[in-house]
Design a protein around this motif. Structure first.
Motif, PDB file in Angstrom:
ATOM      1  N   ILE A 199     107.021 -16.585  27.358  1.00 58.10           N
ATOM      2  CA  ILE A 199     107.998 -17.632  27.041  1.00 58.10           C
ATOM      3  C   ILE A 199     109.395 -17.015  26.937  1.00 58.10           C
ATOM      4  CG2 ILE A 199     108.742 -19.254  25.245  1.00 58.10           C
ATOM      5  CD1 ILE A 199     105.706 -19.661  24.655  1.00 58.10           C
ATOM      6  N   SER A 200     109.476 -15.872  26.287  1.00 51.39           N
ATOM      7  CA  SER A 200     110.751 -15.190  26.105  1.00 51.39           C
ATOM      8  C   SER A 200     111.395 -14.821  27.435  1.00 51.39           C
ATOM      9  CB  SER A 200     110.547 -13.930  25.261  1.00 51.39           C
ATOM     10  OG  SER A 200     111.734 -13.194  25.151  1.00 51.39           O
ATOM     11  N   VAL A 201     110.630 -14.226  28.351  1.00 53.33           N
ATOM     12  CA  VAL A 201     111.220 -13.794  29.625  1.00 53.33           C
ATOM     13  C   VAL A 201     111.605 -14.980  30.497  1.00 53.33           C
ATOM     14  CG1 VAL A 201     110.132 -11.525  29.582  1.00 53.33           C
ATOM     15  CG2 VAL A 201     108.997 -13.399  30.771  1.00 53.33           C
ATOM     16  N   HIS A 202     110.933 -16.120  30.340  1.00 50.96           N
ATOM     17  CA  HIS A 202     111.332 -17.321  31.082  1.00 50.96           C
ATOM     18  C   HIS A 202     112.706 -17.820  30.608  1.00 50.96           C
ATOM     19  CE1 HIS A 202     107.207 -17.449  32.563  1.00 50.96           C
ATOM     20  NE2 HIS A 202     107.639 -18.309  33.473  1.00 50.96           N
ATOM     21  N   PHE A 203     112.916 -17.826  29.298  1.00 54.57           N
ATOM     22  CA  PHE A 203     114.224 -18.236  28.782  1.00 54.57           C
ATOM     23  C   PHE A 203     115.308 -17.227  29.159  1.00 54.57           C
ATOM     24  CE2 PHE A 203     111.871 -21.065  25.871  1.00 54.57           C
ATOM     25  CZ  PHE A 203     112.578 -22.227  26.115  1.00 54.57           C
ATOM     26  N   TYR A 204     114.948 -15.961  29.187  1.00 56.02           N
ATOM     27  CA  TYR A 204     115.895 -14.927  29.591  1.00 56.02           C
ATOM     28  C   TYR A 204     116.301 -15.125  31.055  1.00 56.02           C
ATOM     29  CZ  TYR A 204     117.939 -10.234  29.705  1.00 56.02           C
ATOM     30  OH  TYR A 204     118.784  -9.173  29.821  1.00 56.02           O
ATOM     31  N   LEU A 205     115.339 -15.484  31.918  1.00 49.36           N
ATOM     32  CA  LEU A 205     115.646 -15.771  33.314  1.00 49.36           C
ATOM     33  C   LEU A 205     116.557 -16.991  33.432  1.00 49.36           C
ATOM     34  CD1 LEU A 205     115.274 -15.347  36.373  1.00 49.36           C
ATOM     35  CD2 LEU A 205     113.206 -16.750  36.210  1.00 49.36           C
ATOM     36  N   ILE A 237     116.785 -18.424  21.961  1.00 42.76           N
ATOM     37  CA  ILE A 237     115.352 -18.726  22.020  1.00 42.76           C
ATOM     38  C   ILE A 237     114.587 -17.543  22.605  1.00 42.76           C
ATOM     39  CG2 ILE A 237     113.606 -20.234  23.049  1.00 42.76           C
ATOM     40  CD1 ILE A 237     115.720 -22.492  22.941  1.00 42.76           C
ATOM     41  N   ALA A 238     115.139 -16.914  23.657  1.00 41.10           N
ATOM     42  CA  ALA A 238     114.492 -15.746  24.253  1.00 41.10           C
ATOM     43  C   ALA A 238     114.371 -14.618  23.233  1.00 41.10           C
ATOM     44  CB  ALA A 238     115.261 -15.272  25.475  1.00 41.10           C
ATOM     45  N   GLY A 239     115.438 -14.362  22.496  1.00 40.17           N
ATOM     46  CA  GLY A 239     115.411 -13.308  21.484  1.00 40.17           C
ATOM     47  C   GLY A 239     114.450 -13.619  20.349  1.00 40.17           C
ATOM     48  N   ALA A 240     114.454 -14.867  19.888  1.00 39.64           N
ATOM     49  CA  ALA A 240     113.542 -15.257  18.804  1.00 39.64           C
ATOM     50  C   ALA A 240     112.091 -15.154  19.254  1.00 39.64           C
ATOM     51  CB  ALA A 240     113.858 -16.675  18.334  1.00 39.64           C
ATOM     52  N   SER A 241     111.811 -15.562  20.495  1.00 44.00           N
ATOM     53  CA  SER A 241     110.451 -15.438  21.027  1.00 44.00           C
ATOM     54  C   SER A 241     110.047 -13.975  21.142  1.00 44.00           C
ATOM     55  CB  SER A 241     110.350 -16.098  22.406  1.00 44.00           C
ATOM     56  OG  SER A 241     110.665 -17.453  22.331  1.00 44.00           O
ATOM     57  N   GLY A 242     110.994 -13.129  21.539  1.00 49.19           N
ATOM     58  CA  GLY A 242     110.724 -11.700  21.617  1.00 49.19           C
ATOM     59  C   GLY A 242     110.424 -11.093  20.259  1.00 49.19           C
ATOM     60  N   VAL A 243     111.132 -11.542  19.230  1.00 50.41           N
ATOM     61  CA  VAL A 243     110.871 -11.059  17.872  1.00 50.41           C
ATOM     62  C   VAL A 243     109.458 -11.448  17.439  1.00 50.41           C
ATOM     63  CG1 VAL A 243     111.506 -11.377  15.442  1.00 50.41           C
ATOM     64  CG2 VAL A 243     113.282 -10.970  17.144  1.00 50.41           C
ATOM     65  N   VAL A 244     109.070 -12.692  17.707  1.00 51.87           N
ATOM     66  CA  VAL A 244     107.716 -13.146  17.361  1.00 51.87           C
ATOM     67  C   VAL A 244     106.679 -12.332  18.138  1.00 51.87           C
ATOM     68  CG1 VAL A 244     106.113 -15.094  17.494  1.00 51.87           C
ATOM     69  CG2 VAL A 244     108.453 -15.456  16.703  1.00 51.87           C
ATOM     70  N   SER A 245     106.953 -12.081  19.412  1.00 51.36           N
ATOM     71  CA  SER A 245     106.041 -11.281  20.227  1.00 51.36           C
ATOM     72  C   SER A 245     105.902  -9.866  19.665  1.00 51.36           C
ATOM     73  CB  SER A 245     106.530 -11.237  21.670  1.00 51.36           C
ATOM     74  OG  SER A 245     105.702 -10.440  22.458  1.00 51.36           O
ATOM     75  N   ALA A 246     107.006  -9.285  19.234  1.00 52.34           N
ATOM     76  CA  ALA A 246     106.974  -7.936  18.658  1.00 52.34           C
ATOM     77  C   ALA A 246     106.157  -7.893  17.376  1.00 52.34           C
ATOM     78  CB  ALA A 246     108.395  -7.455  18.387  1.00 52.34           C
ATOM     79  N   ILE A 247     106.229  -8.949  16.592  1.00 51.66           N
ATOM     80  CA  ILE A 247     105.480  -8.990  15.335  1.00 51.66           C
ATOM     81  C   ILE A 247     103.978  -8.997  15.602  1.00 51.66           C
ATOM     82  CG2 ILE A 247     104.944 -10.461  13.350  1.00 51.66           C
ATOM     83  CD1 ILE A 247     107.957 -11.226  13.357  1.00 51.66           C
ATOM     84  N   PHE A 248     103.555  -9.695  16.667  1.00 51.29           N
ATOM     85  CA  PHE A 248     102.124  -9.826  16.961  1.00 51.29           C
ATOM     86  C   PHE A 248     101.582  -8.761  17.916  1.00 51.29           C
ATOM     87  CE2 PHE A 248     102.896 -14.228  15.574  1.00 51.29           C
ATOM     88  CZ  PHE A 248     101.840 -14.352  14.672  1.00 51.29           C
ATOM     89  N   PHE A 299     110.896  -4.862  18.511  1.00 51.66           N
ATOM     90  CA  PHE A 299     111.523  -5.726  17.511  1.00 51.66           C
ATOM     91  C   PHE A 299     113.042  -5.554  17.523  1.00 51.66           C
ATOM     92  CE2 PHE A 299     113.033  -6.791  13.277  1.00 51.66           C
ATOM     93  CZ  PHE A 299     112.424  -8.014  13.056  1.00 51.66           C
ATOM     94  N   VAL A 300     113.510  -4.317  17.586  1.00 52.32           N
ATOM     95  CA  VAL A 300     114.956  -4.052  17.595  1.00 52.32           C
ATOM     96  C   VAL A 300     115.594  -4.605  18.869  1.00 52.32           C
ATOM     97  CG1 VAL A 300     116.697  -2.213  17.695  1.00 52.32           C
ATOM     98  CG2 VAL A 300     114.830  -2.078  16.045  1.00 52.32           C
ATOM     99  N   ALA A 301     114.936  -4.411  20.015  1.00 50.66           N
ATOM    100  CA  ALA A 301     115.481  -4.917  21.283  1.00 50.66           C
ATOM    101  C   ALA A 301     115.552  -6.441  21.271  1.00 50.66           C
ATOM    102  CB  ALA A 301     114.616  -4.435  22.448  1.00 50.66           C
ATOM    103  N   ALA A 302     114.485  -7.102  20.847  1.00 53.22           N
ATOM    104  CA  ALA A 302     114.478  -8.566  20.804  1.00 53.22           C
ATOM    105  C   ALA A 302     115.491  -9.094  19.793  1.00 53.22           C
ATOM    106  CB  ALA A 302     113.069  -9.074  20.475  1.00 53.22           C
ATOM    107  N   SER A 303     115.615  -8.418  18.672  1.00 57.55           N
ATOM    108  CA  SER A 303     116.613  -8.819  17.674  1.00 57.55           C
ATOM    109  C   SER A 303     118.029  -8.682  18.230  1.00 57.55           C
ATOM    110  CB  SER A 303     116.481  -7.969  16.409  1.00 57.55           C
ATOM    111  OG  SER A 303     115.223  -8.155  15.817  1.00 57.55           O
ATOM    112  N   SER A 304     118.240  -7.677  19.073  1.00 57.26           N
ATOM    113  CA  SER A 304     119.551  -7.491  19.704  1.00 57.26           C
ATOM    114  C   SER A 304     119.880  -8.656  20.627  1.00 57.26           C
ATOM    115  CB  SER A 304     119.585  -6.175  20.487  1.00 57.26           C
ATOM    116  OG  SER A 304     119.404  -5.090  19.613  1.00 57.26           O
ATOM    117  N   PHE A 305     118.879  -9.118  21.411  1.00 60.34           N
ATOM    118  CA  PHE A 305     119.105 -10.282  22.266  1.00 60.34           C
ATOM    119  C   PHE A 305     119.422 -11.515  21.427  1.00 60.34           C
ATOM    120  CE2 PHE A 305     116.475  -7.955  25.476  1.00 60.34           C
ATOM    121  CZ  PHE A 305     117.493  -7.816  26.398  1.00 60.34           C
TER     122      PHE A 305
END
Length: 128
Positions: A72-78, A47-58, A20-26
């Motif tokens: 989805i997050s890593v695709h946007f990061y790429l 979008i990558a960071g927001a998707s990562g936050v959602v992923s961390a929650i679940f 959650f902290v890492a995704a929030s940082s992105f």
């Protein structure tokens, strides 16, 4: 697990907190870059960071949903890495700071793209 959420059956793990902290940082970096540089492609990082936050929650409650959203997050990061790689490649030629700086930026961007590409490939294994 680190702690229980209220009196519910939901527990939060240390991994979930770090994720959650890492995704929030992105997400935070994407917002700062968008404000500072005003380039539309920084929305990809947001979008990558927001998707990562959602992923961390679940991650502890529904691993399948977490893996899909993480993919989805890593695709946007790429996409962000590829965009910045192209952007820096264009400007590295006109940079006044010397060839070593241009090469250093190019190597850094290339490793970012390579790491992001590997992350995307690995995300498909988690989806199987």
């Amino acid at each position: 697990f680190s702690f229980q959420v209220g009196s519910s059956d939901v527990w939060v793990s240390q991994y979930q907190i770090l994720y959650f902290v890492a995704a929030s940082s992105f997400l935070f970096v994407g917002v700062l870059d968008l404000i500072r540089e005003r380039h539309i492609y920084h929305i990809l990082m947001i979008i990558a960071g927001a998707s990562g936050v959602v992923s961390a929650i679940f991650i502890e409650q529904n691993i399948r949903v977490s893996n899909v959203v993480s993919s989805i997050s890593v695709h946007f990061y790429l996409l962000e890495a590829l965009t910045l790689f192209g952007e820096h490649k264009r400007y590295a030629v006109t940079d006044d700071s010397g060839k070593w700086m241009a090469r250093s930026i190019m190597i850094g961007d290339a490793t970012w793209v390579l790491g992001s590409l590997l992350d995307v490939i690995l995300s498909y294994f988690y989806l199987l």
